[in-house]
Write a protein that holds these residues in place. Sequence first.
Motif, PDB file in Angstrom:
ATOM      1  N   ARG A 136       0.838  -1.217   0.000  1.00 22.06           N
ATOM      2  CA  ARG A 136       0.000   0.000   0.000  1.00 22.06           C
ATOM      3  C   ARG A 136       0.864   1.255   0.000  1.00 22.06           C
ATOM      4  N   LYS A 160      -2.561   7.027   1.026  1.00 25.37           N
ATOM      5  CA  LYS A 160      -2.293   7.351   2.435  1.00 25.37           C
ATOM      6  C   LYS A 160      -1.171   8.387   2.464  1.00 25.37           C
ATOM      7  N   TYR A 219      -3.133  15.016   6.222  1.00 26.70           N
ATOM      8  CA  TYR A 219      -4.270  14.488   6.997  1.00 26.70           C
ATOM      9  C   TYR A 219      -5.209  15.599   7.470  1.00 26.70           C
ATOM     10  N   GLU A 272     -15.806   7.274   6.062  1.00 26.40           N
ATOM     11  CA  GLU A 272     -14.979   6.624   7.079  1.00 26.40           C
ATOM     12  C   GLU A 272     -14.762   7.555   8.255  1.00 26.40           C
ATOM     13  N   GLY A 293      -9.503   8.109  11.190  1.00 21.40           N
ATOM     14  CA  GLY A 293      -8.353   7.206  11.002  1.00 21.40           C
ATOM     15  C   GLY A 293      -8.791   5.760  11.051  1.00 21.40           C
ATOM     16  N   ILE A 305      -6.267  -2.101   6.006  1.00 19.07           N
ATOM     17  CA  ILE A 305      -5.747  -3.472   6.094  1.00 19.07           C
ATOM     18  C   ILE A 305      -6.507  -4.236   7.182  1.00 19.07           C
ATOM     19  N   THR A 306      -6.912  -3.542   8.225  1.00 18.22           N
ATOM     20  CA  THR A 306      -7.777  -4.171   9.228  1.00 18.22           C
ATOM     21  C   THR A 306      -9.156  -4.442   8.618  1.00 18.22           C
ATOM     22  N   THR A 334      -5.545   0.075  12.292  1.00 16.50           N
ATOM     23  CA  THR A 334      -4.330  -0.494  12.872  1.00 16.50           C
ATOM     24  C   THR A 334      -4.213  -0.126  14.348  1.00 16.50           C
TER      25      THR A 334
HETATM   26  N1  PMP Z   1      -8.985   5.290   7.176  1.00 16.93           N
HETATM   27  C1  PMP Z   1      -8.065   6.217   7.474  1.00 16.93           C
HETATM   28  C2  PMP Z   1      -8.285   7.620   7.033  1.00 16.93           C
HETATM   29  C3  PMP Z   1      -6.914   5.867   8.198  1.00 16.93           C
HETATM   30  O1  PMP Z   1      -5.994   6.779   8.504  1.00 16.93           O
HETATM   31  C4  PMP Z   1      -6.746   4.516   8.613  1.00 16.93           C
HETATM   32  C5  PMP Z   1      -5.523   4.126   9.399  1.00 16.93           C
HETATM   33  N2  PMP Z   1      -4.471   3.767   8.547  1.00 16.93           N
HETATM   34  C6  PMP Z   1      -7.748   3.582   8.283  1.00 16.93           C
HETATM   35  C7  PMP Z   1      -8.849   4.011   7.559  1.00 16.93           C
HETATM   36  C8  PMP Z   1      -7.617   2.137   8.673  1.00 16.93           C
HETATM   37  O2  PMP Z   1      -6.642   1.507   7.904  1.00 16.93           O
HETATM   38  P1  PMP Z   1      -5.753   0.311   8.475  1.00 16.93           P
HETATM   39  O3  PMP Z   1      -6.697  -0.740   8.942  1.00 16.93           O
HETATM   40  O4  PMP Z   1      -4.925  -0.118   7.335  1.00 16.93           O
HETATM   41  O5  PMP Z   1      -4.965   0.878   9.610  1.00 16.93           O
END
Ligand code: PMP
Length: 286
Positions: free
Chosen positions: A50, A146, A150, A179, A182, A206-207, A243
């Motif tokens: 990613r 990503k 932010y 979403e 984070g 990824i989660t 995460t």
């Molecule tokens: N959405 C956003 C905006 C995030 O910052 C994150 C954290 N990385 C996630 C979703 C969840 O992603 P992951 O499960 O890969 O941490």
Amino acid sequence: MKIYIDGNFFEKEDAKISVYDHGLLYGDGVFEGIRAYEGVVFKLKEHIDRLYDSAESLALKIQLPKEKMEEIVIETLKINKLTDAYIRLVVTRGVGDLGLDPRKCKYPTVFCIAEPMEPLLGEDGIKVITSSIRRLPVDVLNPAVKSLNYLNSILAKIQANYAGVHEAFLLDSEGYVAEGTGDNIFVIKNSVIKTPPLSSSVLKGITRDTVVDIAKESGYKILEEKMTLHDLFVADEIFITGTAAELIHVIEIDGRVINEGKLGSVTKDLSQKFKEIRSKIGRKVY
Ligand code: PMP
């Protein structure tokens, strides 16, 4: 704590990058937040993939092979003797001049921080609000990237702070649920699990992917489907994934209580299964 920067390890107080780095001046860079559980880096390959996709989308050429990037993460854990950690891996455009043109930045900056982190226990659930800040549209700055920028999430987080709740949910530019600041969102209604599709301005968490796999293997009906606030208001259960967050249930949204403020049975089941596998999928450090 020793921090990796461009081939060397530095003590925390000496770990510094240039004020001319475009990661700082323009948020021009990409990153990953990664966890290690019991000496296993959870889905390290997926995180590295990613990271490279995010970089490619920004035409940021990472001059290291993916294997080397994996080694940087492993070495950072080893030098700090960590088994359970939160890892931050960052690649910026690098040092340039004060103009925004990325061509002035000759080499990307790579740094990696690992800090001890025990798995969260005894989570009581979170209260959320819907932010009036919309998630970045996919044709503006795709949340699938990503990037270090932010501010969209931070503005929503500030609203959550003012409202005295833990988290804010963002809608996409069309008003569909996107979403959290984070984390990804899951909604359960009549035993069907739904999460917004990537077209609804979300990061491919990824989660999120892991939970989708667990749900499928456990025989749940799970769909990627556009959702509105109505779906949240009438939900049996809502939870977030990330995460850092792992799986946390939502007990209140915009003042409306979800599932009497309790952890629901589907969320509990998925959360337990996630905890069982999280130290088993990934790359061993030691
Ligand atoms: N959405 C956003 C905006 C995030 O910052 C994150 C954290 N990385 C996630 C979703 C969840 O992603 P992951 O499960 O890969 O941490």
